[in-house]
Design a protein around this motif. Structure first.
Motif, PDB file in Angstrom:
ATOM      1  N   ILE A  55       0.839  -1.199   0.000  1.00  0.00           N
ATOM      2  CA  ILE A  55       0.000   0.000   0.000  1.00  0.00           C
ATOM      3  C   ILE A  55       0.874   1.250   0.000  1.00  0.00           C
ATOM      4  O   ILE A  55       1.829   1.351   0.780  1.00  0.00           O
ATOM      5  CB  ILE A  55      -0.918   0.041   1.245  1.00  0.00           C
ATOM      6  CG1 ILE A  55      -1.783  -1.213   1.322  1.00  0.00           C
ATOM      7  CG2 ILE A  55      -1.792   1.296   1.244  1.00  0.00           C
ATOM      8  CD1 ILE A  55      -2.587  -1.317   2.609  1.00  0.00           C
ATOM      9  N   SER A  56       0.539   2.191  -0.866  1.00  0.00           N
ATOM     10  CA  SER A  56       1.182   3.502  -0.858  1.00  0.00           C
ATOM     11  C   SER A  56       0.181   4.529  -0.352  1.00  0.00           C
ATOM     12  O   SER A  56      -0.918   4.664  -0.908  1.00  0.00           O
ATOM     13  CB  SER A  56       1.654   3.891  -2.266  1.00  0.00           C
ATOM     14  OG  SER A  56       2.667   3.033  -2.715  1.00  0.00           O
ATOM     15  N   VAL A  57       0.545   5.238   0.709  1.00  0.00           N
ATOM     16  CA  VAL A  57      -0.293   6.299   1.263  1.00  0.00           C
ATOM     17  C   VAL A  57       0.285   7.637   0.797  1.00  0.00           C
ATOM     18  O   VAL A  57       1.450   7.935   1.041  1.00  0.00           O
ATOM     19  CB  VAL A  57      -0.313   6.263   2.803  1.00  0.00           C
ATOM     20  CG1 VAL A  57      -1.236   7.362   3.350  1.00  0.00           C
ATOM     21  CG2 VAL A  57      -0.741   4.894   3.308  1.00  0.00           C
ATOM     22  N   GLU A  95       2.167  13.787  -8.396  1.00  0.00           N
ATOM     23  CA  GLU A  95       3.570  13.821  -7.981  1.00  0.00           C
ATOM     24  C   GLU A  95       3.857  12.737  -6.949  1.00  0.00           C
ATOM     25  O   GLU A  95       4.888  12.055  -7.021  1.00  0.00           O
ATOM     26  CB  GLU A  95       3.907  15.202  -7.412  1.00  0.00           C
ATOM     27  CG  GLU A  95       4.015  16.300  -8.461  1.00  0.00           C
ATOM     28  CD  GLU A  95       4.368  17.649  -7.858  1.00  0.00           C
ATOM     29  OE1 GLU A  95       4.934  18.488  -8.563  1.00  0.00           O
ATOM     30  OE2 GLU A  95       4.070  17.871  -6.653  1.00  0.00           O
ATOM     31  N   GLY A  96       2.947  12.580  -5.986  1.00  0.00           N
ATOM     32  CA  GLY A  96       3.121  11.534  -4.989  1.00  0.00           C
ATOM     33  C   GLY A  96       3.050  10.154  -5.601  1.00  0.00           C
ATOM     34  O   GLY A  96       3.822   9.249  -5.233  1.00  0.00           O
ATOM     35  N   PHE A  97       2.149   9.975  -6.557  1.00  0.00           N
ATOM     36  CA  PHE A  97       1.999   8.674  -7.217  1.00  0.00           C
ATOM     37  C   PHE A  97       3.298   8.262  -7.905  1.00  0.00           C
ATOM     38  O   PHE A  97       3.684   7.088  -7.871  1.00  0.00           O
ATOM     39  CB  PHE A  97       0.858   8.729  -8.233  1.00  0.00           C
ATOM     40  CG  PHE A  97       0.727   7.474  -9.054  1.00  0.00           C
ATOM     41  CD1 PHE A  97       0.012   6.390  -8.567  1.00  0.00           C
ATOM     42  CD2 PHE A  97       1.336   7.362 -10.295  1.00  0.00           C
ATOM     43  CE1 PHE A  97      -0.093   5.215  -9.302  1.00  0.00           C
ATOM     44  CE2 PHE A  97       1.238   6.206 -11.036  1.00  0.00           C
ATOM     45  CZ  PHE A  97       0.518   5.134 -10.542  1.00  0.00           C
ATOM     46  N   LYS A  98       3.976   9.201  -8.529  1.00  0.00           N
ATOM     47  CA  LYS A  98       5.202   8.887  -9.271  1.00  0.00           C
ATOM     48  C   LYS A  98       6.313   8.374  -8.355  1.00  0.00           C
ATOM     49  O   LYS A  98       7.244   7.703  -8.818  1.00  0.00           O
ATOM     50  CB  LYS A  98       5.664  10.114 -10.047  1.00  0.00           C
ATOM     51  CG  LYS A  98       4.743  10.464 -11.218  1.00  0.00           C
ATOM     52  CD  LYS A  98       5.182  11.738 -11.927  1.00  0.00           C
ATOM     53  CE  LYS A  98       4.262  12.053 -13.096  1.00  0.00           C
ATOM     54  NZ  LYS A  98       4.635  13.325 -13.777  1.00  0.00           N
ATOM     55  N   LYS A  99       6.225   8.673  -7.059  1.00  0.00           N
ATOM     56  CA  LYS A  99       7.202   8.179  -6.090  1.00  0.00           C
ATOM     57  C   LYS A  99       6.754   6.875  -5.430  1.00  0.00           C
ATOM     58  O   LYS A  99       7.501   6.257  -4.681  1.00  0.00           O
ATOM     59  CB  LYS A  99       7.440   9.233  -5.002  1.00  0.00           C
ATOM     60  CG  LYS A  99       8.228  10.454  -5.452  1.00  0.00           C
ATOM     61  CD  LYS A  99       9.702  10.127  -5.599  1.00  0.00           C
ATOM     62  CE  LYS A  99      10.518  11.376  -5.892  1.00  0.00           C
ATOM     63  NZ  LYS A  99      11.961  11.079  -6.015  1.00  0.00           N
ATOM     64  N   SER A 100       5.531   6.456  -5.707  1.00  0.00           N
ATOM     65  CA  SER A 100       4.960   5.298  -5.015  1.00  0.00           C
ATOM     66  C   SER A 100       5.320   3.996  -5.702  1.00  0.00           C
ATOM     67  O   SER A 100       5.664   3.974  -6.886  1.00  0.00           O
ATOM     68  CB  SER A 100       3.436   5.432  -4.949  1.00  0.00           C
ATOM     69  OG  SER A 100       2.859   5.294  -6.240  1.00  0.00           O
ATOM     70  N   GLY A 115       3.459   0.868  -4.317  1.00  0.00           N
ATOM     71  CA  GLY A 115       2.418  -0.079  -3.936  1.00  0.00           C
ATOM     72  C   GLY A 115       1.394  -0.289  -5.035  1.00  0.00           C
ATOM     73  O   GLY A 115       1.143   0.604  -5.848  1.00  0.00           O
ATOM     74  N   HIS A 116       0.773  -1.463  -5.067  1.00  0.00           N
ATOM     75  CA  HIS A 116      -0.275  -1.726  -6.053  1.00  0.00           C
ATOM     76  C   HIS A 116      -1.634  -1.238  -5.560  1.00  0.00           C
ATOM     77  O   HIS A 116      -2.613  -1.227  -6.322  1.00  0.00           O
ATOM     78  CB  HIS A 116      -0.335  -3.215  -6.405  1.00  0.00           C
ATOM     79  CG  HIS A 116      -0.728  -4.101  -5.274  1.00  0.00           C
ATOM     80  ND1 HIS A 116      -2.033  -4.442  -5.015  1.00  0.00           N
ATOM     81  CD2 HIS A 116       0.014  -4.716  -4.308  1.00  0.00           C
ATOM     82  CE1 HIS A 116      -2.074  -5.237  -3.956  1.00  0.00           C
ATOM     83  NE2 HIS A 116      -0.855  -5.417  -3.505  1.00  0.00           N
ATOM     84  N   ILE A 117      -1.701  -0.821  -4.293  1.00  0.00           N
ATOM     85  CA  ILE A 117      -2.898  -0.191  -3.735  1.00  0.00           C
ATOM     86  C   ILE A 117      -2.520   1.237  -3.351  1.00  0.00           C
ATOM     87  O   ILE A 117      -1.508   1.462  -2.689  1.00  0.00           O
ATOM     88  CB  ILE A 117      -3.402  -0.938  -2.485  1.00  0.00           C
ATOM     89  CG1 ILE A 117      -3.700  -2.402  -2.796  1.00  0.00           C
ATOM     90  CG2 ILE A 117      -4.645  -0.253  -1.909  1.00  0.00           C
ATOM     91  CD1 ILE A 117      -3.902  -3.263  -1.554  1.00  0.00           C
ATOM     92  N   ILE A 118      -3.340   2.194  -3.786  1.00  0.00           N
ATOM     93  CA  ILE A 118      -3.084   3.605  -3.486  1.00  0.00           C
ATOM     94  C   ILE A 118      -4.205   4.134  -2.597  1.00  0.00           C
ATOM     95  O   ILE A 118      -5.393   3.942  -2.895  1.00  0.00           O
ATOM     96  CB  ILE A 118      -3.025   4.459  -4.769  1.00  0.00           C
ATOM     97  CG1 ILE A 118      -2.016   3.895  -5.758  1.00  0.00           C
ATOM     98  CG2 ILE A 118      -2.711   5.915  -4.415  1.00  0.00           C
ATOM     99  CD1 ILE A 118      -0.579   3.967  -5.319  1.00  0.00           C
ATOM    100  N   ALA A 139      -9.628   3.978  -1.245  1.00  0.00           N
ATOM    101  CA  ALA A 139      -8.405   3.302  -1.696  1.00  0.00           C
ATOM    102  C   ALA A 139      -8.667   2.789  -3.105  1.00  0.00           C
ATOM    103  O   ALA A 139      -9.811   2.492  -3.469  1.00  0.00           O
ATOM    104  CB  ALA A 139      -8.031   2.153  -0.759  1.00  0.00           C
ATOM    105  N   PHE A 140      -7.587   2.678  -3.902  1.00  0.00           N
ATOM    106  CA  PHE A 140      -7.745   2.411  -5.324  1.00  0.00           C
ATOM    107  C   PHE A 140      -6.709   1.413  -5.836  1.00  0.00           C
ATOM    108  O   PHE A 140      -5.597   1.318  -5.313  1.00  0.00           O
ATOM    109  CB  PHE A 140      -7.571   3.715  -6.130  1.00  0.00           C
ATOM    110  CG  PHE A 140      -8.318   4.880  -5.583  1.00  0.00           C
ATOM    111  CD1 PHE A 140      -9.628   5.116  -5.954  1.00  0.00           C
ATOM    112  CD2 PHE A 140      -7.715   5.739  -4.679  1.00  0.00           C
ATOM    113  CE1 PHE A 140     -10.325   6.199  -5.438  1.00  0.00           C
ATOM    114  CE2 PHE A 140      -8.393   6.827  -4.153  1.00  0.00           C
ATOM    115  CZ  PHE A 140      -9.705   7.052  -4.534  1.00  0.00           C
ATOM    116  N   ASP A 141      -7.092   0.732  -6.893  1.00  0.00           N
ATOM    117  CA  ASP A 141      -6.136  -0.023  -7.674  1.00  0.00           C
ATOM    118  C   ASP A 141      -5.167   0.964  -8.330  1.00  0.00           C
ATOM    119  O   ASP A 141      -5.570   2.035  -8.803  1.00  0.00           O
ATOM    120  CB  ASP A 141      -6.876  -0.821  -8.744  1.00  0.00           C
ATOM    121  CG  ASP A 141      -5.955  -1.391  -9.791  1.00  0.00           C
ATOM    122  OD1 ASP A 141      -5.324  -2.412  -9.530  1.00  0.00           O
ATOM    123  OD2 ASP A 141      -5.851  -0.771 -10.874  1.00  0.00           O
TER     124      ASP A 141
END
Length: 332
Positions: A4-6, A72-77, A79-82, A163-165
């Motif tokens: 999981i990426s928070v 921007e945060g997503f690009k550093k993540s 996890g397969h769950i966001i 939470a998302f795929d």
């Protein structure tokens, strides 16, 4: 292994972020299973030291839009769950563990949990009122009924309860950039349009803060009402943008109905000061005729109040306030 990426997002505010960070450190699952990327637009030595000591990624952003910060945060993540945490909200200790368990067992595209309303001191003032879990699958016989229930329970509300795929989250942010209002609505509707399963969990796992500096605050001054109307207009623009995309017919119907309901609320809310928001009668009638079989009691009441506001603003506003006071807590 990170599952999981928070993405913890903050814009200008500083006083609540410590509680958000502490709630992540208090999660019952091992930190081996999740990572935290903090995206904010300010430097603060104490906060930055806290983020570093917690082992979180700290990003300084010059983006003013929420969607830009999330991307921007997503690009550093990894996890397969966001999942997202806005800086003024915070999690229950078992939230991330519950998300991991649900996603593994159900192969979800979207998840939404119940939440408590809290004030700026953290005192609980209310809660979402969903009482049963809902699994949405587009191929089930009662899909439309379940979607209507999901919308009634505001499954599209409160980004910190979602939470998302990974793939769906990234696709949505790439298609819709530069927006602040309605990202939670956008992500819910695009998830629904994907045809993959969605799960609504009634367990209260998020604390959703209401206060004067929050986008969810309810202010009574003309200036603050004007700001809220502008946010509603941006939300309408987001929903109009969804209609221009290749979404499913099921989602298109729900978006049209949500646009009509929100437009009428704007008209009634703005009727106490000038210039009032003017909603086209042709737009109302076209949506009514197209969606008449989806109408609910509350929607009909809103429509009546809207038309009444064109002739007697004071009476319609009083009736609107009275109706709002008697609505379920999660609808306001």
């Amino acid at each position: 292994m990170v599952e999981i990426s928070v993405i913890l997002v903050a814009h200008t505010r500083r006083k609540f972020i410590y509680k958000a960070i502490e709630s992540l450190l208090a999660q019952t699952i091992s930190m081996d299973y999740f990572e935290v990327i903090v995206v904010k637009n300010f430097l603060d030595n104490e906060i930055d030291d806290k983020i570093k000591a917690s082992g979180f990624v700290n990003m300084l952003s010059n983006r003013n839009d929420l969607s830009g910060k999330l991307l921007e945060g997503f690009k550093k993540s990894t996890g397969h769950i966001i999942t997202v945490l806005e800086d003024d909200d915070y999690y229950s200790p078992k939230r991330l563990g519950k998300i991991l368990s649900i996603f593994k067992s159900r192969q979800l595209c979207f998840y939404h949990n119940g939440f408590h309303f809290v004030d700026k001191q953290g005192a609980i003032t209310g809660e979402s009122n969903q009482v049963l879990p809902i699994t949405l699958k587009n191929n089930s016989r009662n899909t439309l009924q379940l979607v209507r229930r999901a919308i009634h329970y505001k499954a599209y509300h409160n980004l910190s309860s979602m939470a998302f795929d990974r793939c769906m989250f990234h696709s949505a942010l790439q298609r819709f950039g530069g927006i602040n209002s309605g990202i939670d609505v956008l992500l819910f509707l695009l998830s629904l349009s994907s045809g993959r399963p969605l799960y609504l969990d009634p367990e209260k796992l998020t604390y959703y803060r209401r206060h004067e500096s929050a986008s969810n605050s309810v202010e009574k001054s003309p200036a603050s009402q004007d700001i809220n109307i502008k946010k509603d207009e941006e939300l309408l623009g987001t929903m109009e943008g969804i209609l221009k995309e290749g979404v499913s017919e099921l989602v298109r119907k729900q978006v049209n109905l949500m646009i009509l309901e929100r437009s009428m609320y704007m008209a009634i809310k703005s009727s106490t000061f000038d210039p009032p928001f003017q909603l086209s009668f042709s737009r109302i009638f076209s949506l009514w005729l197209d969606k008449i079989h989806y109408l609910e009691t509350e929607f009909i009441a809103i429509s009546v109040l809207y038309f009444l506001s064109r002739f007697n603003r004071r009476l319609s506003t009083r009736l609107f306030v009275l109706m709002a006071k008697h609505r379920p807590r999660n609808i306001t």
